[in-house]
Design an enzyme around this catalytic site. Structure first.
Site, mmCIF file in Angstrom:
data_model
loop_
_atom_site.group_PDB
_atom_site.id
_atom_site.type_symbol
_atom_site.label_atom_id
_atom_site.label_comp_id
_atom_site.label_asym_id
_atom_site.label_seq_id
_atom_site.Cartn_x
_atom_site.Cartn_y
_atom_site.Cartn_z
ATOM 1 N N ASP A 104 0.847 -1.188 0.000
ATOM 2 C CA ASP A 104 0.000 0.000 0.000
ATOM 3 C C ASP A 104 0.883 1.239 0.000
ATOM 4 O O ASP A 104 1.108 1.877 1.024
ATOM 5 C CB ASP A 104 -0.952 -0.008 1.194
ATOM 6 C CG ASP A 104 -2.137 0.914 0.953
ATOM 7 O OD1 ASP A 104 -2.156 1.595 -0.106
ATOM 8 O OD2 ASP A 104 -3.036 0.964 1.801
ATOM 9 N N CYS A 128 0.252 4.714 1.846
ATOM 10 C CA CYS A 128 -0.797 4.638 2.844
ATOM 11 C C CYS A 128 -0.455 5.791 3.785
ATOM 12 O O CYS A 128 0.715 5.994 4.108
ATOM 13 C CB CYS A 128 -0.700 3.303 3.571
ATOM 14 S SG CYS A 128 -2.003 3.096 4.770
ATOM 15 N N ASN A 171 -7.545 -1.831 7.802
ATOM 16 C CA ASN A 171 -7.409 -0.853 8.885
ATOM 17 C C ASN A 171 -7.667 0.580 8.424
ATOM 18 O O ASN A 171 -7.452 1.519 9.169
ATOM 19 C CB ASN A 171 -6.028 -0.988 9.558
ATOM 20 C CG ASN A 171 -4.884 -0.701 8.602
ATOM 21 O OD1 ASN A 171 -5.104 -0.479 7.411
ATOM 22 N ND2 ASN A 171 -3.677 -0.720 9.104
ATOM 23 N N LEU A 181 -12.237 6.382 8.417
ATOM 24 C CA LEU A 181 -12.569 7.792 8.453
ATOM 25 C C LEU A 181 -13.107 8.011 9.858
ATOM 26 O O LEU A 181 -13.941 7.230 10.325
ATOM 27 C CB LEU A 181 -13.670 8.024 7.416
ATOM 28 C CG LEU A 181 -13.728 9.350 6.713
ATOM 29 C CD1 LEU A 181 -14.362 9.141 5.350
ATOM 30 C CD2 LEU A 181 -14.533 10.310 7.514
ATOM 31 N N GLU A 182 -12.612 9.022 10.548
ATOM 32 C CA GLU A 182 -12.971 9.159 11.961
ATOM 33 C C GLU A 182 -13.309 10.603 12.313
ATOM 34 O O GLU A 182 -12.575 11.520 11.965
ATOM 35 C CB GLU A 182 -11.781 8.681 12.812
ATOM 36 C CG GLU A 182 -11.998 8.782 14.301
ATOM 37 C CD GLU A 182 -10.767 8.288 15.086
ATOM 38 O OE1 GLU A 182 -10.388 7.110 14.930
ATOM 39 O OE2 GLU A 182 -10.198 9.090 15.832
ATOM 40 N N PRO A 213 -2.487 7.726 14.178
ATOM 41 C CA PRO A 213 -3.787 7.178 14.551
ATOM 42 C C PRO A 213 -3.600 5.960 15.445
ATOM 43 O O PRO A 213 -2.690 5.166 15.246
ATOM 44 C CB PRO A 213 -4.388 6.759 13.205
ATOM 45 C CG PRO A 213 -3.220 6.510 12.315
ATOM 46 C CD PRO A 213 -2.094 7.369 12.811
ATOM 47 N N SER A 217 -5.928 9.114 19.107
ATOM 48 C CA SER A 217 -4.956 9.403 18.065
ATOM 49 C C SER A 217 -4.160 10.610 18.522
ATOM 50 O O SER A 217 -4.626 11.384 19.364
ATOM 51 C CB SER A 217 -5.658 9.707 16.744
ATOM 52 O OG SER A 217 -6.329 8.554 16.275
ATOM 53 N N HIS A 220 4.193 5.240 13.377
ATOM 54 C CA HIS A 220 3.065 5.553 12.484
ATOM 55 C C HIS A 220 1.711 5.169 13.050
ATOM 56 O O HIS A 220 0.680 5.504 12.493
ATOM 57 C CB HIS A 220 3.258 4.880 11.129
ATOM 58 C CG HIS A 220 2.720 3.476 11.046
ATOM 59 N ND1 HIS A 220 3.092 2.467 11.903
ATOM 60 C CD2 HIS A 220 1.822 2.920 10.197
ATOM 61 C CE1 HIS A 220 2.459 1.356 11.580
ATOM 62 N NE2 HIS A 220 1.681 1.592 10.551
ATOM 63 N N GLY A 232 0.389 -0.287 16.122
ATOM 64 C CA GLY A 232 1.087 -1.541 15.833
ATOM 65 C C GLY A 232 0.317 -2.721 16.382
ATOM 66 O O GLY A 232 -0.124 -2.722 17.525
#
Lengths: 485, 136
Positions: free
Chosen positions: A99, A102, A206, A209-210, A382, A389, A408, A411
């Site tokens: 990805d 991402c 994973n 949109l939040e 996030p 986040s 990032h 995990g």
């Protein structure tokens, strides 16, 4: 998965070294950022071995690095950072992942929790209907034949020119959402086919949109520069990537580099680490294609941003100016970049691989937007879908130690199968409801696999980066509405 | 005979597929892949696609086989469930794959699979089994 029983030396409370002599062929030592508790958890799986394997790659300098959110990937660990010399080092598509680009973006609003909560169900429905999500979701955007090539070169600018978003969104996107050196002629027809159908989609897994609210501000002035003004302020996060186009680019070039390794006489223990010299035709072709996929991902997040603004305006019955939905920043966490860093006291051009790691440049760095020059680059972390986040900023220490990189996300600690065995999607949905989070999800099985329990505690991960000095927390948000593909 | 078993991997999912020969193991790996993506019980065999793949070795062939099917799923939205592989020699294969176009009213998609990876990838001619980790 078996316990890792390799050699790990404690440097200090937050740094652990895998010495160069741990494994034959390691060109540099490995360093894992973790505290005592986390390091024990990390050794329960084989990710330290993957850190050692990164150190086998030709041209790697200083250290093979792992951020505290490290977990087992394929080839490279997730949370891995490796920088290779551009003159005689390699680029490895597996070190960016399937990805490509991402990433995450966060938008601020003028709205408060009290204003939004009464309308949260309506808002989540509107967002769910306007942003296509889920497995195999197809976009609302109809590209003309060949038009995808423009998306691949212009990235976010393509979206803005088509009316998706505003020109100032580009100022606060990493690379301005338009990475130079993108070469569509290096992207296969299959990749373009996949990309043509999926532009403007969230995807699944994973990705999310939040709608979140600011629940803590650690650095008031720094937060203020970003437009994070008060606790209770509503924020919006978007996490997604380059969809099938990026996956196909990775497929194509991993295959090509597996073949090319024979030609360049490179031997590695895992084919997923396949690589070619940065300067080779294969390396240059991959970088040209990877940048296309990166631009596609930025265009994708930019289109979604536009629909998000529309939904907010419609549901809150306000115009765009009143809602104050401005892009704070957009970061990529799966990418390779040519950057200048100090190696052995000298400035050098390096190909920095960040796989599940975020760039975290300090105050005054020329590559960050002028607006943030005096506070450092915003870094967006996030957590899992039920927890916090973070917004952080990059530091000088990161520049010295980690090629300007930090973690990032949270995990994973638990496999999807294990998460699903323990929890039903319905339970996860109920638990989130109880905590006041409105959820819209394409399927419940996917929801169970992304449950909080499957992840490390993001607060702990962020705290380690703070204590190690590689990034600094600015604010924390907590979700009130989540859309899962 | 069991067609495949799932293997756990922290971030992703994998499988080991079995067969009386490697050809069958390849077909079962593809079946396993689509079982990860969708509930196959309600999928009919109304659509078909023919594939012809040539690669350097059995691992490269497996990588391309599964990723080619994922590409077809992405662009045509066909959920495949039956795989007739012919002319398999470990370096090349021809196959006709059967399935049905995704119909939200009758089909249940479970999760997306981004790609088959090379990590721990194995095509074992002695044991007639293959192993693959997917990026999900």
């Amino acid at each position: 998965m078996p316990q890792w029983n390799g050699l790990l030396e404690k440097i200090d409370d937050y740094r652990w070294r895998i010495p160069k002599n741990y494994k034959a062929g390691m060109r540099v030592p490995g360093i894992i950022y973790a505290d005592e508790a986390l390091v024990q958890q990390i050794q329960r799986e084989q990710s330290p071995e993957q850190v050692a394997n990164m150190a086998l790659l030709p041209g790697i300098v200083n250290y093979s690095l792992a951020m505290p959110d490290i977990h087992c990937g394929y080839g490279f660990p997730i949370g891995g950072v490796a920088a290779m010399k551009t003159d005689d080092g390699v680029v490895s598509p597996g070190g960016i992942g399937f990805d490509i680009n991402c990433g995450v973006r966060i938008l601020r609003t003028n709205l408060t929790r009290e204003e939004v909560l009464p309308k949260i169900k309506e808002l989540m429905d509107s967002l769910y209907n306007s942003v296509p999500s889920g497995v195999g979701s197809k976009g609302r955007i109809k590209l003309k034949p060949g038009e995808v090539n423009q998306v691949l070169v212009k990235g976010s600018r393509w979206s803005v020119e088509k009316g998706y978003g505003r020109p100032d969104d580009l100022d606060t996107t990493e690379e301005n959402g338009e990475m130079a050196g993108a070469d569509p002629s290096q992207v296969s027809g299959r990749a373009k086919e996949r990309g043509t159908l999926q532009l403007g989609t969230l995807g699944s897994g994973n990705h999310f949109l939040e709608v979140a609210i600011v629940d803590k501000i650690y650095e008031t002035d720094t937060a203020g520069v970003m437009g994070i003004d008060r606790v209770g302020q509503v924020m919006l996060l978007i996490h997604c990537g380059s969809r099938g186009l990026g996956h196909q680019v990775a497929d194509d070039y991993i295959k090509e580099m597996v073949r090319a390794m024979v030609k360049y006489d490179i031997q590695l223990p895992d084919r997923q680490l396949a690589c070619s010299p940065v300067k080779s035709p294969e390396g240059q072709a991959y970088l040209g294609a990877m940048r296309c996929a990166a631009n596609y991902a930025w265009a994708n997040r930019q289109c979604i941003t536009h629909w998000v603004r529309q939904s907010f305006c419609q549901v809150m019955d306000q115009d765009e100016k009143a809602t104050g939905l401005e892009l704070i920043y957009d970061v990529t966490h799966n990418i390779a970049k040519i950057e200048e860093h100090e190696v052995g006291g000298q400035r050098q051009k390096l190909c920095v691989h960040r796989k599940g790691a975020t760039r975290a440049f300090p105050v005054g760095h020329p590559d960050i937007p002028p607006k943030y020059s005096r506070i450092g680059q915003p870094v967006l972390i996030p957590g899992d879908m039920g927890r916090f986040s973070y917004v952080l900023v990059g530091t000088e220490q990161a520049m010295k130690e980690t090629f300007g990189s930090t973690c990032h996300g949270a995990g994973r600690v638990q496999s999807r199968a294990a998460a699903k065995k323990q929890l039903q999607g319905r339970d996860v949905l109920e638990a989130m409801k109880t905590r006041g989070i409105t959820v819209r999800a394409g399927n419940l099985a996917g929801l169970a696999e992304e449950a909080s329990q499957a992840y490390k505690d993001v607060s702990m991960v962020v705290e380690i980066t703070r204590r190690a000095g590689i990034s600094k927390p600015v604010a924390r948000t907590s979700p009130i509405g989540v859309i899962k593909g | 005979m069991k067609r495949y078993r799932l293997i756990e991997h922290t971030a992703d999912m994998g499988l080991v597929a079995y067969g009386r020969n490697l050809t069958e193991a390849f077909a079962n790996a593809a079946y396993g892949l689509f079982s990860i993506i969708a509930e196959l019980r309600t999928v009919k065999e109304t659509e078909s696609r023919r594939l012809e793949i040539n690669e350097d070795d059995p691992e490269a062939l497996l990588f391309e086989w599964l990723n080619h099917l994922l590409y077809l799923f992405d662009v045509d939205m066909i959920i495949f469930k039956k795989f007739d592989i012919i002319d398999f020699d470990g370096h090349s294969l021809k196959a006709t794959c059967y399935g049905e176009k995704y119909d939200p009213s009758r089909h249940k998609l479970k999760r997306g699979v981004k790609a088959a990876t090379y990590h721990l990838l194995k095509a074992d001619r002695e044991e007639n089994q293959v192993r693959v980790i997917f990026d999900v």
